[in-house]
Design an enzyme around this catalytic site. Structure first.
Site, short mmCIF file in Angstrom:
data_model
loop_
_atom_site.label_atom_id
_atom_site.label_comp_id
_atom_site.label_asym_id
_atom_site.label_seq_id
_atom_site.Cartn_x
_atom_site.Cartn_y
_atom_site.Cartn_z
N GLN A 167 -7.50 -4.59 2.78
CA GLN A 167 -7.90 -2.91 1.50
C GLN A 167 -8.34 -3.96 0.43
OE1 GLN A 167 -6.49 -0.78 1.51
NE2 GLN A 167 -7.27 0.67 -0.06
N GLU A 215 -7.05 -7.49 0.30
CA GLU A 215 -5.57 -7.69 0.44
C GLU A 215 -5.15 -7.75 2.17
OE1 GLU A 215 -3.54 -4.45 -2.17
OE2 GLU A 215 -5.68 -4.78 -2.81
N HIS A 226 3.91 -0.09 -2.92
CA HIS A 226 3.56 -1.62 -2.95
C HIS A 226 5.44 -1.59 -2.87
CE1 HIS A 226 -0.17 -2.49 -2.83
NE2 HIS A 226 -0.45 -2.30 -4.01
N ASN A 253 1.05 -1.07 -0.24
CA ASN A 253 0.39 0.01 0.24
C ASN A 253 0.68 1.05 -0.08
OD1 ASN A 253 -2.64 1.48 0.42
ND2 ASN A 253 -2.83 -0.30 1.32
N ARG A 254 0.23 2.19 0.56
CA ARG A 254 0.93 3.78 0.36
C ARG A 254 1.51 4.12 1.57
NH1 ARG A 254 -3.11 3.14 -3.11
NH2 ARG A 254 -3.49 3.96 -5.07
N HIS A 311 -1.54 -10.12 -3.93
CA HIS A 311 -2.22 -8.99 -4.97
C HIS A 311 -2.76 -9.47 -5.52
CE1 HIS A 311 -3.53 -5.43 -6.83
NE2 HIS A 311 -2.70 -4.43 -5.75
N ASP A 346 -11.64 0.78 -3.60
CA ASP A 346 -10.18 0.82 -2.57
C ASP A 346 -10.45 1.65 -1.71
OD1 ASP A 346 -7.74 0.50 -3.21
OD2 ASP A 346 -7.51 2.42 -4.95
N TYR A 350 -5.71 -10.90 -8.28
CA TYR A 350 -7.42 -10.32 -8.60
C TYR A 350 -8.26 -12.00 -8.18
CZ TYR A 350 -5.65 -5.62 -9.99
OH TYR A 350 -4.68 -4.48 -9.78
#
Length: 364
Positions: A302, A329, A117, A87-88, A191, A261, A193
């Site tokens: 997340q 996540e 990431h 993440n950020r 991560h 998100d 999908y």
């Protein structure tokens, strides 16, 4: 490698070579019930995951690519392990013991760039040392990586092990281990999908996330520091809701958003909480009947609905655009090092980082 037992089997093949000439192998795990998972040594990427639907037909429920060249680019981080910090992190800066560290800035652009990431070449771009075995629990892949002191701006030599087990209880179990020789920050996640139909949009999926709070964010997707209640907001997913309705409700209230998100708070406080797995949520497809339950020791989840998939060419000639897959996540909160009220992400010498997440598959 071909090790077939009553507990399942594992096979290994050469998948290709990176641009640097490093060989990448693919491991195929089959549990005793016939579920199949394919994993790459590049980024620990889960390339395929085949699960039976309500008619007994196997469905590949994860998004992916066909070639190593596509996986080396992989702008959406499809299927990969994320680290050293998922993440950020705002402006790519954080402090430990009064020392300020500056990370590579690879997100946001403009006047407010962030670290995202793990950086420009995070764990998703690394070729891991990988081997596999069959155990009574089921077949597993063990991935190991050494991240050196200063890599992408992070302090400390970090040794990481991630173990994927395709259990004979029809779970994808992920275990994360890490140790360091210098105080550093660690936040590992996966991560992948998912699309429980194997194709098309995810609008017919029903979702429930057992979280009463979320971390509110600014326009740059950085937490404000507030841990806010979901009650009365479109982020409230405590009752099962069809994703088409949930996304429409969210976009109606926040027209600038393209979907979910956001980090959900599974627990806030330190202590023994992180030692126990808890039920975090469930997603179920109307079409396939496949139900996926999530259990984790991590404090955050997340939820991302693939809002920025931009027409990527994927497996089986599919085009991956917005809302063709979703991510769950399990992790610590975004920008945690810069918020005293968030669960801590500092790992010190002598301590051991360990978390586990399970995705359990059932047919409804």
């Amino acid at each position: 490698m071909n090790n077939t037992t009553i507990y399942g089997s594992v096979e290994q093949r050469l998948f290709g070579y990176t641009q640097e000439g490093i060989p990448v192998h693919e491991y195929t795990l089959i549990n005793k019930n016939g579920l199949v998972m394919k994993v790459l040594s590049l980024g620990g990427i889960v390339r395929e995951l085949w699960v039976p639907d309500k008619n007994g037909r196997l469905v590949d429920v994860v998004l992916g690519y066909n070639s190593i060249e596509e996986y080396e680019r992989n702008p959406g981080y499809l299927g990969a392990i994320i680290g050293r910090f998922a993440n950020r992190i705002a402006y790519g800066r954080f402090q430990i013991d009064g020392i300020t560290y500056q990370l590579a800035l690879n997100d946001g652009g403009g006047k407010r760039p962030n670290a995202l990431h793990g950086g420009v070449k995070g764990f998703d771009k690394k070729v891991w040392k990988t081997f596999a075995e069959v155990t009574p629990e089921g077949p597993k892949v063990i991935l190991k990586l050494h991240s050196h002191d200063g890599e992408e701006g992070y302090p400390g030599n970090l040794n990481v092990t991630v173990i994927y087990t395709l259990t004979n209880e029809n779970e994808w179990k992920i275990e994360y281990f890490a140790t360091t020789d210098k105080p550093t920050i660690v936040n590992l996640t996966q991560h992948t999908y998912f699309n429980l139909n194997g194709e098309g949009k995810i609008y017919d999926h029903w979702v429930l996330i057992r979280a009463e709070k979320y971390t509110s964010v600014n326009e740059n997707l950085i937490p404000t520091g507030e841990i806010a209640p979901v009650e009365g907001t479109p982020y409230d997913l405590r009752r099962q809701i069809r994703l088409e309705e949930a996304i429409a409700r969210l976009m109606s209230e926040y027209p600038n958003l393209k979907g979910f998100d956001i980090n959900y708070v599974l627990f806030e406080s330190e202590g023994n909480s992180e030692k126990f797995e808890r039920f975090a949520g469930v997603v179920e497809s109307e079409k396939s009947g496949i139900r996926m339950e999530i259990y984790t020791t991590q404090p955050g989840l997340q939820f991302y609905t693939g809002n920025y998939l931009q027409g990527f060419q994927g497996k089986y000639c599919q085009i991956y655009d917005e809302h063709t897959g979703f991510c769950l996540e399990t992790q610590h909160f975004p920008d945690s090092p810069n918020h005293e009220n968030f669960p801590k992400t500092v790992l010190r010498p002598g301590d051991k980082y360990y978390h586990v997440t399970r995705f359990k598959f059932l047919v409804g």
